[in-house]
Design an enzyme around this catalytic site. Structure first.
Site, mmCIF file in Angstrom:
data_model
loop_
_atom_site.group_PDB
_atom_site.id
_atom_site.type_symbol
_atom_site.label_atom_id
_atom_site.label_comp_id
_atom_site.label_asym_id
_atom_site.label_seq_id
_atom_site.Cartn_x
_atom_site.Cartn_y
_atom_site.Cartn_z
ATOM 1 N N HIS A 1 3.062 8.829 -10.137
ATOM 2 C CA HIS A 1 1.685 9.331 -10.156
ATOM 3 C C HIS A 1 1.662 10.655 -9.388
ATOM 4 O O HIS A 1 2.438 10.823 -8.443
ATOM 5 C CB HIS A 1 0.814 8.282 -9.460
ATOM 6 C CG HIS A 1 -0.653 8.525 -9.531
ATOM 7 N ND1 HIS A 1 -1.303 9.416 -8.712
ATOM 8 C CD2 HIS A 1 -1.618 7.986 -10.315
ATOM 9 C CE1 HIS A 1 -2.596 9.403 -8.983
ATOM 10 N NE2 HIS A 1 -2.815 8.544 -9.958
ATOM 11 N N GLN B 1 -0.289 0.081 -7.644
ATOM 12 C CA GLN B 1 -0.483 -0.803 -8.798
ATOM 13 C C GLN B 1 0.053 -2.211 -8.564
ATOM 14 O O GLN B 1 -0.175 -3.095 -9.388
ATOM 15 C CB GLN B 1 0.186 -0.208 -10.048
ATOM 16 C CG GLN B 1 -0.451 1.088 -10.544
ATOM 17 C CD GLN B 1 -1.863 0.895 -11.066
ATOM 18 O OE1 GLN B 1 -2.276 -0.214 -11.427
ATOM 19 N NE2 GLN B 1 -2.632 1.970 -11.116
ATOM 20 N N ASP C 1 5.125 3.520 -3.315
ATOM 21 C CA ASP C 1 3.747 3.614 -3.782
ATOM 22 C C ASP C 1 3.403 2.259 -4.397
ATOM 23 O O ASP C 1 3.864 1.925 -5.485
ATOM 24 C CB ASP C 1 3.645 4.739 -4.811
ATOM 25 C CG ASP C 1 2.270 4.801 -5.474
ATOM 26 O OD1 ASP C 1 1.453 3.874 -5.265
ATOM 27 O OD2 ASP C 1 2.028 5.768 -6.215
ATOM 28 N N LYS D 1 -8.230 -0.809 -5.873
ATOM 29 C CA LYS D 1 -7.563 -1.355 -7.059
ATOM 30 C C LYS D 1 -7.273 -2.840 -6.890
ATOM 31 O O LYS D 1 -6.652 -3.461 -7.746
ATOM 32 C CB LYS D 1 -6.244 -0.609 -7.309
ATOM 33 C CG LYS D 1 -6.419 0.858 -7.695
ATOM 34 C CD LYS D 1 -5.068 1.493 -7.928
ATOM 35 C CE LYS D 1 -5.078 3.001 -7.878
ATOM 36 N NZ LYS D 1 -5.627 3.642 -9.073
ATOM 37 N N CYS E 1 -2.646 10.947 -14.614
ATOM 38 C CA CYS E 1 -2.072 11.595 -13.420
ATOM 39 C C CYS E 1 -0.563 11.503 -13.458
ATOM 40 O O CYS E 1 0.088 11.188 -12.465
ATOM 41 C CB CYS E 1 -2.630 10.996 -12.133
ATOM 42 S SG CYS E 1 -4.359 11.346 -11.897
HETATM 43 C C1 LIG Z 1 0.716 4.434 -9.047
HETATM 44 C C2 LIG Z 1 -0.441 5.093 -8.381
HETATM 45 N N1 LIG Z 1 -0.259 5.801 -7.266
HETATM 46 C C3 LIG Z 1 -1.273 6.396 -6.618
HETATM 47 C C4 LIG Z 1 -2.570 6.309 -7.064
HETATM 48 C C5 LIG Z 1 -3.648 7.015 -6.312
HETATM 49 O O1 LIG Z 1 -4.507 6.159 -5.676
HETATM 50 P P1 LIG Z 1 -5.813 6.697 -4.949
HETATM 51 O O2 LIG Z 1 -6.516 7.585 -5.926
HETATM 52 O O3 LIG Z 1 -6.587 5.484 -4.615
HETATM 53 O O4 LIG Z 1 -5.366 7.462 -3.733
HETATM 54 C C6 LIG Z 1 -2.819 5.571 -8.224
HETATM 55 C C7 LIG Z 1 -4.198 5.443 -8.734
HETATM 56 O O5 LIG Z 1 -4.639 5.995 -9.685
HETATM 57 C C8 LIG Z 1 -1.737 4.969 -8.898
HETATM 58 O O6 LIG Z 1 -1.930 4.281 -10.035
#
Ligand SMILES: Cc1ncc(COP(=O)(O)O)c(C=O)c1O
Lengths: 145, 411
Positions: free
Chosen positions: B122, B205, B202, B228, B368
């Protein structure tokens, strides 16, 4: 989804499936691109000017049916016009897609009035127009290969 | 399946509404989940009863707020099996957590060092590392994703050559938000540790979807968001091994994170306060703890099984539609509750707008994940992502809607 089907079916699907003036224009003297960062859509507009008039125009890039159809439609609307006339056309188009107002003339554009019911998609409809207006503001120079 | 997995829908107020005249079918859980009544109540209760600033008052409400905030920290530590509460830093979300680690570790990087990440990250776990590499002269390398549809997952064989002693940090996602791939996180951590690299996971998910134990994973840092996993927006967690956090410089400075200040300078508190400058999101932390209680009452093993089964069913139903291209693991391979797809000539935006007319919430775009989409030759995809309240019937609604869309655009 009847509103939606109406929206897509009319002019939009036709322009999306059989785009007019699509592809890079080798004789272009002005180029500009636009991106829609939320979806990754992009559009590049190529212009060849003769004086203040748009002698030739084309577009390429990728995007949804609305953005592709709008780009195709845009080229048919501004070709042969002066920069001021094209800018005025864009103002009218933008007004129609944001308010849903039915235009008196300029009939194909009526299909795009439906976009106003889908606010998230207005940016898709105006992407190529913004690129065209940007291109109009550039100085003339040969296209870089 | 529905006979063993409880119907949790009554617990989620937002699910009970119509969209464009149709019952809401919410399949955008990868972006954010809905919140159970228990979490909403915890937030309301906090504001109605305890609300006060933390760590700085001596009055009853302030002490109660501080207790709730620190109890939430202990709850998070237990949820991810951290050794110590001080290893739990409250942040806004995954993005902020990765930024703190990237800039904190960045202070120790120099030219010649390598930061390793993967092609499926992401933007949140990619752009901060790009920035750090640019600022320090370190090199950023990527573990490739295999397969024309990303079905091969990470190229684990390439890891042997990529994991050199120059690698100082290996940052990777536990579950891909685009492909639905579940990475072998424990193995990746083990192999990184063998060359002396620190690991950053990370878990945006995976948290709330799968059992997760930082000791068993063997990671050095882990980042996730509350929103999430049934929790509020604006709260998330950076987990870091204590010695590493205490050796890292703070990203933000200000009140609450200092031991003493004079006109010449200041001394930092240890973790976690060092990384929590300013008034924290106390209500958010309380809500997050309530979300963790909720999830554990259901059981993460059974949530994972439910997600995987819905994903497999969705994959099967979607594959019946002509012109469908499905990204990520093939049928039979493990897949998290995420199915991204491209539907013939129909652009993802058009698919999402049409599905919305049927009350179905999908995500359309690059998720993203622009570099990966470019690699797979797709400008964008539509994505259905599942959680504990979704049902097979909802997937049937999705499949029927997509079939209609396919016919419309093909016709
Ligand atoms: C794999 C992953 N990493 C990071 C994020 C970013 O999360 P946040 O927008 O809550 O900081 C997301 C969410 O869209 C994600 O799916």
């Amino acid at each position: 989804m009847s509103d939606l089907t109406d929206l897509y079916q009319a002019v939009i699907l036709d322009h999306n499936k059989r785009p007019r003036n699509r592809g890079r224009l080798p004789t272009a003297t002005r180029v500009a691109s636009g991106d829609n960062p939320t979806c990754g859509d992009n559009c590049t507009v190529y212009l060849r000017m003769e004086g203040d008039r748009i002698a030739e125009i084309s577009f390429d890039g990728s995007g949804c049916a609305i953005s592709q159809a709008s780009a195709s439609f845009m080229t048919t609307q501004v070709k042969g016009r002066t920069a001021d006339e094209a800018t005025a056309r864009f103002a009218e188009f933008k007004d129609i897609v944001t308010t849903g107002r039915q235009p008196e003339d300029f009939s194909e554009v009526a299909a795009f009035a439906g976009v106003h019911a889908f606010p998230a998609r207005i940016k898709c409809a105006t992407l190529s127009w913004h690129a065209a207006i940007d291109a109009l503001k550039q100085p003339d120079q040969p296209l870089q290969s | 399946m529905s006979s063993v997995f409880p119907d949790l829908r009554p617990h989620f107020p937002a699910l009970h509404q119509t969209v464009n005249g149709k019952p809401l079918v919410y399949l955008d859980n990868g972006a954010t989940s809905h919140k159970p009544r228990a979490v909403i109540d915890a937030l309301v209760r906090y504001y109605e009863r305890d609300n006060s600033n933390v760590h700085r008052g001596l009055h009853a409400l302030s002490m109660r707020s501080t207790d709730s905030f620190e109890a939430a920290r202990a709850r998070v530590a237990a949820f991810i099996h951290a050794q110590d509460q001080a290893e739990i830093v409250f942040v806004r979300g995954t993005t902020e957590a990765v930024n703190i680690v990237a800039r904190g570790l960045g202070a120790q990087l120099k030219p010649g060092d390598v930061v390793l990440t993967t092609e499926m990250e992401h933007h949140s776990n990619l752009v901060p590392w790009q920035q750090v590499a640019k600022a320090t002269g370190a090199t950023l390398c990527y573990v490739p994703v295999l397969g024309a549809d990303g079905e091969g997952g990470l190229d684990l064989a390439a890891l042997d050559t990529l994991l050199t002693p120059q690698v100082k940090v290996f940052a990777f996602t536990h579950i891909s938000n685009t492909l639905g791939t579940i990475n072998p996180a424990a193995e990746l951590c083990r192999r990184a540790r063998a060359v002396g690299a620190l690991t950053v996971i990370d878990a945006a998910q995976s948290i709330g979807h799968e059992p997760l134990d930082v000791q068993a994973l063997g990671c050095d840092f882990l980042a996730f968001s509350g929103h999430k996993m049934c929790g509020p927006t604006g709260i998330g967690v950076l987990y870091g091994r204590r010695a590493l956090l205490d050796a890292m410089a703070p990203d933000e400075t200000g009140g609450g994170m200092v031991v003493s200040v004079d006109y010449q300078g200041a001394r930092w508190k240890p973790s976690p306060e060092r990384f929590e400058a300013g008034t924290p999101h106390v209500a958010g932390a309380v809500g997050l703890a309530a979300a963790m209680d909720y999830i554990d009452a259901v059981g993460r093993e059974s949530i994972a099984a439910h997600d995987h089964e819905l994903a497999a069913y969705a994959r099967q139903r979607l594959a019946e539609i002509p012109g469908m291209r499905i990204l990520g693991p093939t049928a039979g391979q493990p897949r998290a509750g995420i199915v991204s797809f491209a539907l013939g000539d129909a652009h993802a935006h058009d698919v999402v707008t049409f599905a919305d007319q049927d009350g179905i919430a999908l995500r359309g775009g690059h998720h993203c994940n622009q570099p990966l989409m470019r690699k797979l030759g797709l400008p964008s995809t539509a994505r259905a992502s599942f959680y504990l309240y979704n049902t097979r019937e909802e997937i049937d609604v999705l499949a029927a809607s997509l079939l209609k869309i396919q016919k419309f655009f093909a016709g």
